[in-house]
Design a protein around this motif. Sequence first.
Motif, PDB file in Angstrom:
ATOM      1  N   ASP A  27     -17.075  -5.890  17.344  1.00  0.00           N
ATOM      2  CA  ASP A  27     -18.202  -5.576  16.463  1.00  0.00           C
ATOM      3  C   ASP A  27     -18.846  -4.236  16.802  1.00  0.00           C
ATOM      4  OD1 ASP A  27     -17.686  -8.013  15.312  1.00  0.00           O
ATOM      5  OD2 ASP A  27     -19.303  -9.068  16.345  1.00  0.00           O
ATOM      6  N   ALA A  28     -19.012  -3.967  18.098  1.00  0.00           N
ATOM      7  CA  ALA A  28     -19.684  -2.721  18.498  1.00  0.00           C
ATOM      8  C   ALA A  28     -18.855  -1.495  18.153  1.00  0.00           C
ATOM      9  CB  ALA A  28     -19.981  -2.753  19.994  1.00  0.00           C
ATOM     10  N   SER A  29     -17.545  -1.601  18.272  1.00  0.00           N
ATOM     11  CA  SER A  29     -16.696  -0.439  18.024  1.00  0.00           C
ATOM     12  C   SER A  29     -16.645  -0.056  16.550  1.00  0.00           C
ATOM     13  CB  SER A  29     -15.274  -0.686  18.544  1.00  0.00           C
ATOM     14  OG  SER A  29     -14.707  -1.834  17.944  1.00  0.00           O
ATOM     15  N   ALA A  30     -17.036  -0.969  15.687  1.00  0.00           N
ATOM     16  CA  ALA A  30     -16.981  -0.685  14.246  1.00  0.00           C
ATOM     17  C   ALA A  30     -18.354  -0.737  13.581  1.00  0.00           C
ATOM     18  CB  ALA A  30     -16.048  -1.689  13.563  1.00  0.00           C
ATOM     19  N   ARG A  35     -15.502   0.060   5.434  1.00  0.00           N
ATOM     20  CA  ARG A  35     -14.235   0.310   4.761  1.00  0.00           C
ATOM     21  C   ARG A  35     -14.416   1.410   3.717  1.00  0.00           C
ATOM     22  NH1 ARG A  35     -10.050  -3.466   4.955  1.00  0.00           N
ATOM     23  NH2 ARG A  35     -10.439  -5.281   6.250  1.00  0.00           N
ATOM     24  N   PRO A  36     -13.399   2.253   3.493  1.00  0.00           N
ATOM     25  CA  PRO A  36     -12.024   2.125   3.987  1.00  0.00           C
ATOM     26  C   PRO A  36     -11.791   2.730   5.361  1.00  0.00           C
ATOM     27  CG  PRO A  36     -12.144   3.979   2.516  1.00  0.00           C
ATOM     28  CD  PRO A  36     -13.520   3.371   2.531  1.00  0.00           C
ATOM     29  N   GLU A  37     -12.862   3.223   6.022  1.00  0.00           N
ATOM     30  CA  GLU A  37     -12.671   3.725   7.375  1.00  0.00           C
ATOM     31  C   GLU A  37     -12.345   2.559   8.305  1.00  0.00           C
ATOM     32  OE1 GLU A  37     -15.271   7.198   8.612  1.00  0.00           O
ATOM     33  OE2 GLU A  37     -16.540   6.140   7.185  1.00  0.00           O
ATOM     34  N   VAL A  38     -11.728   2.884   9.432  1.00  0.00           N
ATOM     35  CA  VAL A  38     -11.299   1.829  10.339  1.00  0.00           C
ATOM     36  C   VAL A  38     -11.348   2.345  11.767  1.00  0.00           C
ATOM     37  CG1 VAL A  38      -8.868   2.491  10.102  1.00  0.00           C
ATOM     38  CG2 VAL A  38      -9.440   0.169  10.808  1.00  0.00           C
ATOM     39  N   ASP A  39     -11.604   1.463  12.706  1.00  0.00           N
ATOM     40  CA  ASP A  39     -11.621   1.810  14.121  1.00  0.00           C
ATOM     41  C   ASP A  39     -10.502   1.055  14.826  1.00  0.00           C
ATOM     42  OD1 ASP A  39     -13.584   2.901  16.491  1.00  0.00           O
ATOM     43  OD2 ASP A  39     -12.567   1.066  17.056  1.00  0.00           O
ATOM     44  N   VAL A 118      -2.831  -2.279  10.511  1.00  0.00           N
ATOM     45  CA  VAL A 118      -1.717  -2.927  11.202  1.00  0.00           C
ATOM     46  C   VAL A 118      -1.158  -2.027  12.303  1.00  0.00           C
ATOM     47  CG1 VAL A 118       0.085  -2.133   9.589  1.00  0.00           C
ATOM     48  CG2 VAL A 118       0.388  -4.283  10.863  1.00  0.00           C
ATOM     49  N   ASN A 119      -1.181  -0.716  12.092  1.00  0.00           N
ATOM     50  CA  ASN A 119      -0.695   0.217  13.121  1.00  0.00           C
ATOM     51  C   ASN A 119      -1.596   0.181  14.350  1.00  0.00           C
ATOM     52  OD1 ASN A 119      -0.014   1.288  10.287  1.00  0.00           O
ATOM     53  ND2 ASN A 119       1.458   2.403  11.561  1.00  0.00           N
ATOM     54  N   PHE A 120      -2.903   0.182  14.107  1.00  0.00           N
ATOM     55  CA  PHE A 120      -3.839   0.101  15.228  1.00  0.00           C
ATOM     56  C   PHE A 120      -3.662  -1.211  15.999  1.00  0.00           C
ATOM     57  CE2 PHE A 120      -6.896   3.219  13.085  1.00  0.00           C
ATOM     58  CZ  PHE A 120      -6.694   4.218  14.032  1.00  0.00           C
TER      59      PHE A 120
END
Length: 256
Positions: A27-30, A35-39, A118-120
Amino acid sequence: MARNLADCCSDVATIADVVKVLGAIRDASAEDIMRPEVDGISCFSRLYTIITQNVLDTVEGRKPKREFKDPDFLTLLDLEFARRYIAAIRAYEAGRGDTPKSWDVLFERRRKAGIGHVNFAAAGVNAHVNFDLAFALLETWKTFPPTPDRRSDYDQVNEIFAEEMDQLREDFDAFLAEVAPDGSAVDRFGNAASDLLVRVTRALAWEAAEEVWEHHDEKQADGGPAYRKAFDRMERRLDRTAWILGWGVLTAPDLP
């Protein structure tokens, strides 16, 4: 950027603690993006939380069709495994320059545009399984040495991944899960391929740890010089291998 993730990295003494810490990191990292950004850290931590919750449910008997022969072994392994991820987060946030290369490749690209969920997630699994897992096993074996029953419990975790695989691939927008109807032959192929990869990489981690454990001397606290030499050699090899694989995963256009 998100707040300092080290604030979330409290010590863990139970699997429930692991679930709590992973959820906090997720939760903290995001918390500062939508969306559509992603961490990338959030993506992997989300997957890790789901799998760990399933392990906790099994250990505590909430999965009636599955039980472990030695839950204490698997509990300690889960803790040692999680501690390595937590330590990598702390090193990254402290900027000490000693973050393992296998994790650094993900952490340094955690907000890079164009990398898919999915890559992350896959890059995190790569670092955690292809690098961390063998060392978590070695630490756990100091208390619970390897036995056939413990290997059986270890392999049962593969079934937890398999149980979650279809939903995980959908949640993380895997390529074949997006282009093929749920339950179709193509979708099932994607599940099967992902499941096979998990089984193979986890088996390789056990075998790598066994190669080092052969040199373990119970009379010496650090395992002895031969153990230390084998340990250091494996650490360099696995970290470099996982770093290369992680880079490949993060630059791939799509994953099945």
